[in-house]
Scaffold this active site. Sequence first.
Site, PDB file in Angstrom:
ATOM      1  N   LYS A  59      -3.488  29.554  -7.364  1.00  0.00           N
ATOM      2  CA  LYS A  59      -3.034  30.367  -8.329  1.00  0.00           C
ATOM      3  C   LYS A  59      -3.884  29.876  -9.613  1.00  0.00           C
ATOM      4  O   LYS A  59      -3.797  28.278  -9.793  1.00  0.00           O
ATOM      5  CB  LYS A  59      -1.552  29.806  -8.958  1.00  0.00           C
TER       6      LYS A  59
ATOM      7  N   SER B 154      -3.320  18.215 -14.746  1.00  0.00           N
ATOM      8  CA  SER B 154      -3.359  16.849 -15.389  1.00  0.00           C
ATOM      9  C   SER B 154      -2.099  16.183 -14.449  1.00  0.00           C
ATOM     10  O   SER B 154      -1.342  16.303 -14.331  1.00  0.00           O
ATOM     11  CB  SER B 154      -2.038  17.095 -16.826  1.00  0.00           C
TER      12      SER B 154
ATOM     13  N   GLU C 121      -4.147  15.915  -7.984  1.00  0.00           N
ATOM     14  CA  GLU C 121      -5.666  14.813  -8.302  1.00  0.00           C
ATOM     15  C   GLU C 121      -5.419  15.099  -9.148  1.00  0.00           C
ATOM     16  O   GLU C 121      -5.185  16.527  -9.849  1.00  0.00           O
ATOM     17  CB  GLU C 121      -6.863  15.417  -7.784  1.00  0.00           C
TER      18      GLU C 121
ATOM     19  N   CYS D 241     -12.370  14.971 -15.051  1.00  0.00           N
ATOM     20  CA  CYS D 241     -11.535  13.912 -14.735  1.00  0.00           C
ATOM     21  C   CYS D 241     -12.433  12.540 -14.334  1.00  0.00           C
ATOM     22  O   CYS D 241     -11.649  11.660 -14.771  1.00  0.00           O
ATOM     23  CB  CYS D 241     -10.801  14.281 -13.403  1.00  0.00           C
TER      24      CYS D 241
ATOM     25  N   GLU E 268      -5.153   9.646 -20.979  1.00  0.00           N
ATOM     26  CA  GLU E 268      -6.895  10.666 -21.413  1.00  0.00           C
ATOM     27  C   GLU E 268      -6.714  12.036 -22.503  1.00  0.00           C
ATOM     28  O   GLU E 268      -6.034  12.768 -22.494  1.00  0.00           O
ATOM     29  CB  GLU E 268      -6.647  11.402 -19.813  1.00  0.00           C
TER      30      GLU E 268
HETATM   31  P1  NAD Z   1      -2.310  21.271 -16.289  1.00  0.00           P
HETATM   32  O1  NAD Z   1      -2.036  20.428 -15.020  1.00  0.00           O
HETATM   33  O2  NAD Z   1      -2.578  21.400 -17.776  1.00  0.00           O
HETATM   34  O3  NAD Z   1      -3.171  22.492 -15.234  1.00  0.00           O
HETATM   35  C1  NAD Z   1      -3.307  22.354 -14.416  1.00  0.00           C
HETATM   36  C2  NAD Z   1      -2.828  23.969 -13.220  1.00  0.00           C
HETATM   37  O4  NAD Z   1      -1.391  24.208 -13.548  1.00  0.00           O
HETATM   38  C3  NAD Z   1      -3.336  25.121 -13.990  1.00  0.00           C
HETATM   39  O5  NAD Z   1      -3.581  26.007 -12.789  1.00  0.00           O
HETATM   40  C4  NAD Z   1      -1.211  25.414 -14.678  1.00  0.00           C
HETATM   41  O6  NAD Z   1      -1.539  26.636 -15.151  1.00  0.00           O
HETATM   42  C5  NAD Z   1      -1.159  25.073 -13.438  1.00  0.00           C
HETATM   43  N1  NAD Z   1       0.283  24.661 -13.931  1.00  0.00           N
HETATM   44  C6  NAD Z   1       0.818  24.070 -15.580  1.00  0.00           C
HETATM   45  N2  NAD Z   1       2.020  24.200 -15.292  1.00  0.00           N
HETATM   46  C7  NAD Z   1       2.555  24.590 -14.232  1.00  0.00           C
HETATM   47  C8  NAD Z   1       3.959  24.752 -13.679  1.00  0.00           C
HETATM   48  N3  NAD Z   1       4.885  23.874 -14.012  1.00  0.00           N
HETATM   49  N4  NAD Z   1       4.179  25.174 -12.193  1.00  0.00           N
HETATM   50  C9  NAD Z   1       3.188  24.463 -11.547  1.00  0.00           C
HETATM   51  N5  NAD Z   1       2.304  24.963 -12.431  1.00  0.00           N
HETATM   52  C10 NAD Z   1       1.747  24.447 -13.255  1.00  0.00           C
HETATM   53  O7  NAD Z   1      -3.916  20.736 -16.219  1.00  0.00           O
HETATM   54  P2  NAD Z   1      -5.357  21.597 -16.702  1.00  0.00           P
HETATM   55  O8  NAD Z   1      -5.365  21.024 -18.286  1.00  0.00           O
HETATM   56  O9  NAD Z   1      -5.475  22.341 -16.310  1.00  0.00           O
HETATM   57  O10 NAD Z   1      -6.392  20.673 -16.554  1.00  0.00           O
HETATM   58  C11 NAD Z   1      -7.123  19.277 -16.889  1.00  0.00           C
HETATM   59  C12 NAD Z   1      -6.761  18.148 -15.967  1.00  0.00           C
HETATM   60  O11 NAD Z   1      -6.802  18.542 -14.788  1.00  0.00           O
HETATM   61  C13 NAD Z   1      -7.123  16.633 -16.811  1.00  0.00           C
HETATM   62  O12 NAD Z   1      -6.153  15.804 -16.671  1.00  0.00           O
HETATM   63  C14 NAD Z   1      -8.110  16.757 -15.575  1.00  0.00           C
HETATM   64  O13 NAD Z   1      -8.318  14.941 -16.188  1.00  0.00           O
HETATM   65  C15 NAD Z   1      -7.423  16.704 -14.731  1.00  0.00           C
HETATM   66  N6  NAD Z   1      -8.337  17.010 -13.492  1.00  0.00           N
HETATM   67  C16 NAD Z   1      -8.787  15.801 -12.236  1.00  0.00           C
HETATM   68  C17 NAD Z   1      -9.364  16.162 -11.031  1.00  0.00           C
HETATM   69  C18 NAD Z   1      -9.741  15.590  -9.884  1.00  0.00           C
HETATM   70  O14 NAD Z   1      -9.943  15.732  -9.074  1.00  0.00           O
HETATM   71  N7  NAD Z   1      -8.903  13.864 -10.266  1.00  0.00           N
HETATM   72  C19 NAD Z   1     -10.326  17.140 -11.400  1.00  0.00           C
HETATM   73  C20 NAD Z   1     -10.402  17.826 -12.527  1.00  0.00           C
HETATM   74  C21 NAD Z   1      -9.664  18.249 -13.441  1.00  0.00           C
END
Ligand code: NAD
Length: 480
Positions: A172, A226, A249, A283, A382
């Site tokens: 997804k 996140s 991650e 990130c 962040e």
């Molecule tokens: P997010 O947590 O809002 O969403 C990530 C994914 O989780 C999306 O596909 C979202 O639809 C899904 N999601 C949201 N709520 C959910 C739930 N209740 N159940 C299951 N899935 C759910 O994060 P984002 O805004 O898409 O991405 C930004 C974040 O990602 C930042 O914190 C960034 O640091 C992190 N990030 C980390 C890395 C790494 O490798 N450490 C790499 C890239 C981004």
Amino acid sequence: MPVFQNLIGGEWVAASSASRNINPSNTNDVIGEFAQGSAVEADRAVAAAKAAFPEWSRSNPQMRYDILKKASDEILARKDELGRILSREEGKTLAEGIGEAARAGQIFAFFAGEALRLTGETVPSVRPGVGVEMTREAIGVVGMITPWNFPIAIPAWKIAPALAWGNTIVIKPADLVPHSVWALCDILDRAGLPKGVLNLVMGRGSVVGQAIIDHKDVAAISFTGSVGTGRRIAAACVASVPMKKVQLEMGGKNPLVVLDDADLKTAVECAANGAFFSTGQRCTASSRLIVTEGIHDAFVAALTERLQGLVVDDALKAGTHIGPVVDQSQLDQDESYIDIGRKEGAKLHWGGERLNRENPGFYLQPALFTECTNAMRISREEVFGPVAGVIRVKSYDEALAVANDTDFGLSAGICTANLKYASHFKRNSEAGMVMVNLPTAGVDYHVPFGGRKGSSYGPREQGAYAKEFYTTVKTAYTLA
Ligand code: NAD
């Protein structure tokens, strides 16, 4: 208007609703309508992945090599077009988008080879006449939930190892960037994957993501996103029956230390690139610039001059250095942190203004704060945008202590010409990845990627090391 469907059991299928994918560089540009799945589609996708698992997990590694290599070849041949798709929906510059698409191709080539390299071990038993074998096996159906900031590279570095070692997948992607993953799944489907091995269900995290996490037939979840979402996912994986293997991650608050003896040009490049390229939406972005007194003023002046020369504009336009923020809600978050920084007493030294360009988009000038302390919220939370703060310190020892004083631990960098400090920092940084005279963002694909503390949980991703997550170990004893 182009319509993009989900891939379930080898068929492209419509969902009951769809959502519009908007270009953040030009909000009048609608990229297409993308299927919005529900728990029903998630269930069907898991069932298809479960049915495909027995045959795929025992398939000839040559077959897996051939499919992954074919996908790699097509991705690399089409990297300009895929990079354009990516930049149009995410907002990073075209050069960055093409680079990310090429990276996805390299990842598939690497893991094609890994399909042929899986080894086991035999060891003598402590009991006479008994042989012991340790082998690695696929884990089953893997659910993948990915963020918006690396729309093709992150799905690639999850999908490729999972397939190489015989797992089946339900993925997804993030709601904001479905086109890149759709294109990747289309390539893999045409590369010859048997039906049901790879399933794509686009839709909301709270609906489709949750249904994947809750499904009893999903053996493992690989999540990038996140900290808040990650924490909830890990708790759900542990609570589920049977328990799920989980890999998270998450975010970062990555320090870049600049010492008095650093080469100023290198330090400025590391800071400009690490903090602001890709609109700071990485990130691994350097959001805390920890600078010793002797170089502080020269560094701030040179970095400001560098920022003044950066062009913020349409991601697809030639000459753009920094594209727009991904959407309105991320822009609101960035601006609210700029406000918080000011109210906390940091000095907004440069930038931070909303910008208007030819087309309506989410443009924000990079923001550089000075006079920050490490206790301020802009130093601890962040932001995930083009916002960085300079923290002045007296010595290397103080710089190291400040760098490590964070709940995160993804990446950390140091700019110095002194081997003693560089070596000490490599050993004593509490981050998963350490960079010397390099930006905190920017990594290789054939070595482990991941962090410590609140940044990561579970086995690292990427490289041959990825097998710690995508395989499970079996120990077999035989009486000769
Ligand atoms: P997010 O947590 O809002 O969403 C990530 C994914 O989780 C999306 O596909 C979202 O639809 C899904 N999601 C949201 N709520 C959910 C739930 N209740 N159940 C299951 N899935 C759910 O994060 P984002 O805004 O898409 O991405 C930004 C974040 O990602 C930042 O914190 C960034 O640091 C992190 N990030 C980390 C890395 C790494 O490798 N450490 C790499 C890239 C981004």
